[in-house]
Design an enzyme around this catalytic site. Structure first.
Site, PDB file in Angstrom:
ATOM      1  N   GLU A  88       0.839  -1.191   0.000  1.00 11.13           N
ATOM      2  CA  GLU A  88       0.000   0.000   0.000  1.00 11.13           C
ATOM      3  C   GLU A  88       0.882   1.254   0.000  1.00 11.13           C
ATOM      4  O   GLU A  88       1.754   1.391   0.864  1.00 11.13           O
ATOM      5  CB  GLU A  88      -0.917  -0.012   1.236  1.00 11.13           C
ATOM      6  CG  GLU A  88      -1.950  -1.127   1.176  1.00 11.13           C
ATOM      7  CD  GLU A  88      -2.492  -1.526   2.540  1.00 11.13           C
ATOM      8  OE1 GLU A  88      -2.314  -0.782   3.518  1.00 11.13           O
ATOM      9  OE2 GLU A  88      -3.092  -2.624   2.624  1.00 11.13           O
ATOM     10  N   SER A 137      -5.874  -3.942   0.863  1.00 15.11           N
ATOM     11  CA  SER A 137      -6.326  -5.336   0.821  1.00 15.11           C
ATOM     12  C   SER A 137      -5.168  -6.229   1.238  1.00 15.11           C
ATOM     13  O   SER A 137      -4.516  -6.856   0.399  1.00 15.11           O
ATOM     14  CB  SER A 137      -6.768  -5.711  -0.596  1.00 15.11           C
ATOM     15  OG  SER A 137      -7.783  -4.892  -1.084  1.00 15.11           O
ATOM     16  N   GLU A 138      -4.912  -6.299   2.531  1.00 14.81           N
ATOM     17  CA  GLU A 138      -3.727  -7.055   2.970  1.00 14.81           C
ATOM     18  C   GLU A 138      -3.801  -8.521   2.568  1.00 14.81           C
ATOM     19  O   GLU A 138      -2.788  -9.127   2.216  1.00 14.81           O
ATOM     20  CB  GLU A 138      -3.531  -6.933   4.486  1.00 14.81           C
ATOM     21  CG  GLU A 138      -2.974  -5.587   4.939  1.00 14.81           C
ATOM     22  CD  GLU A 138      -4.023  -4.496   5.015  1.00 14.81           C
ATOM     23  OE1 GLU A 138      -5.219  -4.829   4.874  1.00 14.81           O
ATOM     24  OE2 GLU A 138      -3.671  -3.317   5.208  1.00 14.81           O
ATOM     25  N   GLN A 188       1.844  -1.997   5.623  1.00 12.94           N
ATOM     26  CA  GLN A 188       2.131  -0.595   5.963  1.00 12.94           C
ATOM     27  C   GLN A 188       2.487  -0.452   7.439  1.00 12.94           C
ATOM     28  O   GLN A 188       3.374   0.312   7.796  1.00 12.94           O
ATOM     29  CB  GLN A 188       0.935   0.276   5.616  1.00 12.94           C
ATOM     30  CG  GLN A 188       1.259   1.740   5.685  1.00 12.94           C
ATOM     31  CD  GLN A 188       0.282   2.543   4.848  1.00 12.94           C
ATOM     32  OE1 GLN A 188      -0.824   2.811   5.283  1.00 12.94           O
ATOM     33  NE2 GLN A 188       0.689   2.902   3.642  1.00 12.94           N
ATOM     34  N   PHE A 189       1.776  -1.179   8.281  1.00 10.41           N
ATOM     35  CA  PHE A 189       2.176  -1.404   9.664  1.00 10.41           C
ATOM     36  C   PHE A 189       2.045  -2.903   9.887  1.00 10.41           C
ATOM     37  O   PHE A 189       1.115  -3.508   9.376  1.00 10.41           O
ATOM     38  CB  PHE A 189       1.275  -0.642  10.649  1.00 10.41           C
ATOM     39  CG  PHE A 189       1.588   0.832  10.720  1.00 10.41           C
ATOM     40  CD1 PHE A 189       2.450   1.334  11.685  1.00 10.41           C
ATOM     41  CD2 PHE A 189       1.032   1.702   9.802  1.00 10.41           C
ATOM     42  CE1 PHE A 189       2.749   2.694  11.728  1.00 10.41           C
ATOM     43  CE2 PHE A 189       1.329   3.056   9.846  1.00 10.41           C
ATOM     44  CZ  PHE A 189       2.186   3.563  10.816  1.00 10.41           C
ATOM     45  N   ASP A 247       0.996  -4.349  12.243  1.00  7.40           N
ATOM     46  CA  ASP A 247      -0.293  -4.603  12.898  1.00  7.40           C
ATOM     47  C   ASP A 247      -1.339  -5.059  11.876  1.00  7.40           C
ATOM     48  O   ASP A 247      -2.214  -5.862  12.183  1.00  7.40           O
ATOM     49  CB  ASP A 247      -0.800  -3.332  13.574  1.00  7.40           C
ATOM     50  CG  ASP A 247       0.263  -2.679  14.448  1.00  7.40           C
ATOM     51  OD1 ASP A 247       0.036  -2.549  15.647  1.00  7.40           O
ATOM     52  OD2 ASP A 247       1.330  -2.313  13.922  1.00  7.40           O
ATOM     53  N   ILE A 273      -1.088  -6.895   9.452  1.00  4.02           N
ATOM     54  CA  ILE A 273      -0.844  -8.232   8.908  1.00  4.02           C
ATOM     55  C   ILE A 273      -1.967  -9.201   9.278  1.00  4.02           C
ATOM     56  O   ILE A 273      -2.204 -10.185   8.585  1.00  4.02           O
ATOM     57  CB  ILE A 273       0.530  -8.760   9.401  1.00  4.02           C
ATOM     58  CG1 ILE A 273       1.076  -9.820   8.458  1.00  4.02           C
ATOM     59  CG2 ILE A 273       0.442  -9.288  10.836  1.00  4.02           C
ATOM     60  CD1 ILE A 273       2.536 -10.191   8.720  1.00  4.02           C
ATOM     61  N   HIS A 326      -0.779   0.404  16.029  1.00  5.08           N
ATOM     62  CA  HIS A 326       0.450   0.805  15.345  1.00  5.08           C
ATOM     63  C   HIS A 326       1.645   0.556  16.266  1.00  5.08           C
ATOM     64  O   HIS A 326       2.622   1.293  16.241  1.00  5.08           O
ATOM     65  CB  HIS A 326       0.416   2.292  14.962  1.00  5.08           C
ATOM     66  CG  HIS A 326      -0.590   2.620  13.897  1.00  5.08           C
ATOM     67  ND1 HIS A 326      -1.936   2.613  14.119  1.00  5.08           N
ATOM     68  CD2 HIS A 326      -0.433   2.957  12.590  1.00  5.08           C
ATOM     69  CE1 HIS A 326      -2.576   2.950  13.006  1.00  5.08           C
ATOM     70  NE2 HIS A 326      -1.690   3.162  12.069  1.00  5.08           N
TER      71      HIS A 326
END
Lengths: 377, 337
Positions: free
Chosen positions: B37, B67-68, B90-91, B93, B95, B137
């Site tokens: 992202e 859209s992880e 992106q973080f 978290d 995931i 985060h």
């Protein structure tokens, strides 16, 4: 073909170079049509044979019957290029050996699995493509271009998109066909993956086998859409509806999506309306007989894909009525069929696969701890 | 002594070390692609991929929708199709949104295909607390994945390890989860000169002795390495020398280095900012208790986050996370047992 059996039909329509076929089926030869019927017999025979073997207690795990849904598999696979990819799921076992089957069921060079490999998987033998490490339909082959599924439904669609993306980077335009049930359309990953594929116009065709039941949950509790193909509108991609009992209609609609994809126009959803003949798995047969009404089941199974295919062939003059009656696999419960209801070639093909599997050893126990990581590049 | 260049100009921070590894691997491996992202046009939320899209093109450095699960699944498919993939969360978290595609699809691919398929893929992202990032985060959720066979897990604490381990991860034939410590990204105090070429490579599965000592072994990784080094300074003032081991790779774990240290110090404290229950600190304690029991002169201890989320405001956050003081105190108790 006996000349008296049916009125003489004109030769198949040959299109002039300037003519555009209205339907993909218009370019199929009589041999193609007969092969479609044979593949329907083959898929049906594979299923009924396994149902019988399972009832005799000879198989492990759960059998997810594709009975009554064979036209979806045969019709969708028939027009693919050998190098196209597919990702079958639990109810699609015949897809593994039907892929590229028109290049010869027994042709070792074709880009699809042999019946020996598929039977080895079902019988938990080391000769299975995945050495029987995960069950039933969870096999695949990078070499044969079959994506390996997990039990998490719709989970192969993003993988299909990734395969398509990698292939595009390499200059290819292989199409990837994913199989899903209508229940899968409620998964978050269904949305994420098709959304991504649509953004990048990737050649991913999502087949939705709408057999009306997601295990014990009817369509109206899974989806607000009467036609789940309507979900395509949200991605501005084609959403096609096919009669999943009619192999030629499936062929037409899937080919429309495949050609659209191969031309670089992006993904499609093709919903094939069909009906699950038995329980979700064989463990569910008894309960399914209670949560679905007898009338609904009879109605859902009243349009047997083999019978419908025969009508087409007889009408086109590719099969006589007498030939059509020779092998009566249609409209029968799996346990009511016998080998005489199928062409001998179909029976021998499957029997050879089973013989091979039975003669093969199980994987050695120590393999259970192997292949967690790849050691070398 | 001859005049030297200003050392500041040749030192690299943790973030640029990561970027140089990814850049070099993109240059070396034409089959490598990056997905994530905001990694292209923006260059990444933290800038780890800044400039890469301009250099390698939109087809190799691709901005993904939020859209992880698709990021992971598409990366897995691209790897199946022959690519090496760097997928950014992106973080770290976030995931959790891609969890199924990681643990069921990607981690098991090699296993369930009996070795036919391998997935060369790095999922990397900024991780860790101490920055006021609040619940979503600040996470260190590596234990979820350590409990999922088929994934390697890496967490560097220095710029040179960040670069060296990233190169190894991107060349590894398996899926690797790469936990970057975002509080270290631009930390001036830890900048260092980096090796070039193959000399920069740090192999996976090898721990680093960050400080040698004889009285207690502090085993840790990530941001807590720096806390442990500070605690070691405190312990020195008390007259004790602490050995600090940065495991760097959780899976596979370099047990030998820890055992060798325990043979010398006979005391073990494991420090990790993830929650205590079923955290990776517990795994290290369990393994050392079974494999190095004979060397231990005191009950092994751990300093972890309390079994809480990471709260937002500083006093609350520091209350639940391991601190230099808690580490020092626990080490003293262990030494004086």
């Amino acid at each position: 073909m006996t000349p008296t059996a049916t009125k003489t039909k004109a030769a198949p329509r040959k299109l002039e170079p300037h003519q555009t076929p209205i339907l993909a089926r218009d370019l199929l030869t009589p041999e193609d049509h007969r092969e479609l019927l044979n593949q329907l017999y083959l898929a049906r025979y594979f299923d009924v044979r396994l149902i019988k073997e399972k009832k005799r207690g000879r198989l492990r795990g759960t059998l997810y019957s594709s009975h009554n849904q064979e036209a979806v598999l045969v019709g969708s696979l028939y027009g693919l290029e050998p190098t196209d990819w597919i990702s079958p799921i639990h109810r699609d076992m015949p897809a593994f050996f039907l892929k590229d089957a028109k290049n010869g069921w027994r042709n070792p060079e074709r880009i699809g699995m042999s019946i020996e490999e598929v039977c080895s998987q079902v019988w938990c033998k080391v000769t299975s493509p995945g050495r029987a490490r995960d069950n039933w339909s969870h096999i695949g082959s990078k070499a044969k271009r079959i994506i390996h599924s997990t039990s998490m439904l719709a989970g192969t669609i993003p993988v299909a998109a990734g395969v398509a993306y990698a292939n595009r980077l390499d200059g290819g335009n292989d199409v990837v066909l994913t199989y899903n049930g209508e229940g899968s359309t409620a998964q978050g990953i269904f949305h994420e993956a098709i959304n991504f594929a649509a953004v990048h116009k990737l050649p991913v065709v999502t087949i939705v086998e709408n057999n009306q039941w997601a295990y014990g949950t009817p369509l109206e509790l899974s989806s607000p859409n009467k036609d789940v193909a309507d979900r395509a509108k949200g991605y501005s991609i084609p959403g096609l509806v096919a009669d999943g009992q009619d192999v030629l209609d499936v062929y037409d609609k899937v080919m429309q999506a495949v050609e659209h994809a191969r031309a670089g126009n992006g993904p499609s959803i093709v919903e094939c309306k069909t009906f699950r003949a038995y329980g979700h798995g064989d463990h569910d047969d008894d309960r399914a007989a209670r949560y679905r009404t007898k009338e609904d089941v009879e109605s859902g199974r009243s349009r047997d894909p083999i019978a419908i295919c025969k009508i087409h062939l007889v009408n086109k003059g590719y099969l006589t009525k007498a030939e059509a009656k020779k092998y009566m696999a249609e409209n029968k419960h799996a346990t009511q069929t016998s080998d005489e209801d199928f062409p001998p070639d179909v029976v021998s093909y499957m029997s050879k696969g089973i013989e091979f599997a039975l003669a093969s050893p199980p994987p050695p126990a120590e393999e259970g701890a192997m292949w967690v990581f790849r050691e070398e590049n | 002594m001859a005049a030297t260049l200003d050392p500041v100009t040749t030192k690299t921070n943790y973030l640029n070390a990561l970027k140089s590894a990814i850049d070099e691997e993109m240059g070396r491996n034409p089959d490598m692609i990056c997905l994530g992202e905001d990694i292209g046009i923006l260059g990444g939320a933290f800038g780890v991929t800044e400039g890469l899209q301009a250099k390698y093109g939109t087809h190799r450095v691709m901005d993904m929708p939020i859209s992880e699960a698709a990021i992971v699944g598409v990366s897995c498919g691209a790897a199946l199709g022959g690519k090496t993939v760097m997928a950014e969360m992106q973080f770290i978290d976030f995931i959790s949104c891609g969890f199924d595609q990681i643990v069921n699809m990607t981690a098991t691919y090699h296993y369930r295909t009996a070795g036919e398929v391998n997935i060369p893929m790095v999922i990397r992202g900024p991780a860790g607390g101490y920055g006021g990032g609040a619940l979503y985060h600040s996470q260190m959720n590596e234990a979820w994945f350590a409990n999922s066979p088929g994934l390697k897990i890496v967490c560097p604490s220095t710029p040179s390890d960040a670069k060296g381990l990233m190169i190894s991860a991107l060349r590894d034939p398996n899926p690797v989860l790469f936990y970057e410590i975002k509080e270290l990204y631009r930390k001036r105090e830890i900048e260092e000169e980096l090796n070039a070429g193959d000399d920069a490579i740090v192999p996976l599965g090898k721990a680093r002795i960050a400080r040698e000592g004889a009285d207690v072994t502090l085993v840790t990784y990530g941001q807590n390495v720096w806390h442990c080094l500070e605690a070691a300074d405190n312990l020195a003032k008390e007259g004790y020398s602490a050995e600090v081991i940065d495991i760097r790779t959780l899976v596979p774990l370099d047990e030998e280095t820890i055992i060798a240290s325990l043979q010398k110090t006979n005391r073990l404290v494991v420090v990790n900012e993830a929650p205590m229950t079923c955290g990776f600190a517990g795994e290290i304690l369990a393994r050392m208790t079974t494999k190095a029991f004979r060397y231990l002169d005191a009950p092994p201890a751990r300093v972890t986050r309390l079994d809480t989320p990471v709260p937002w405001v500083k006093p609350l956050e520091l209350h639940v996370l391991p601190s230099v003081e808690k580490i020092t105190e626990t080490a003293l108790q262990t030494i004086r047992f």
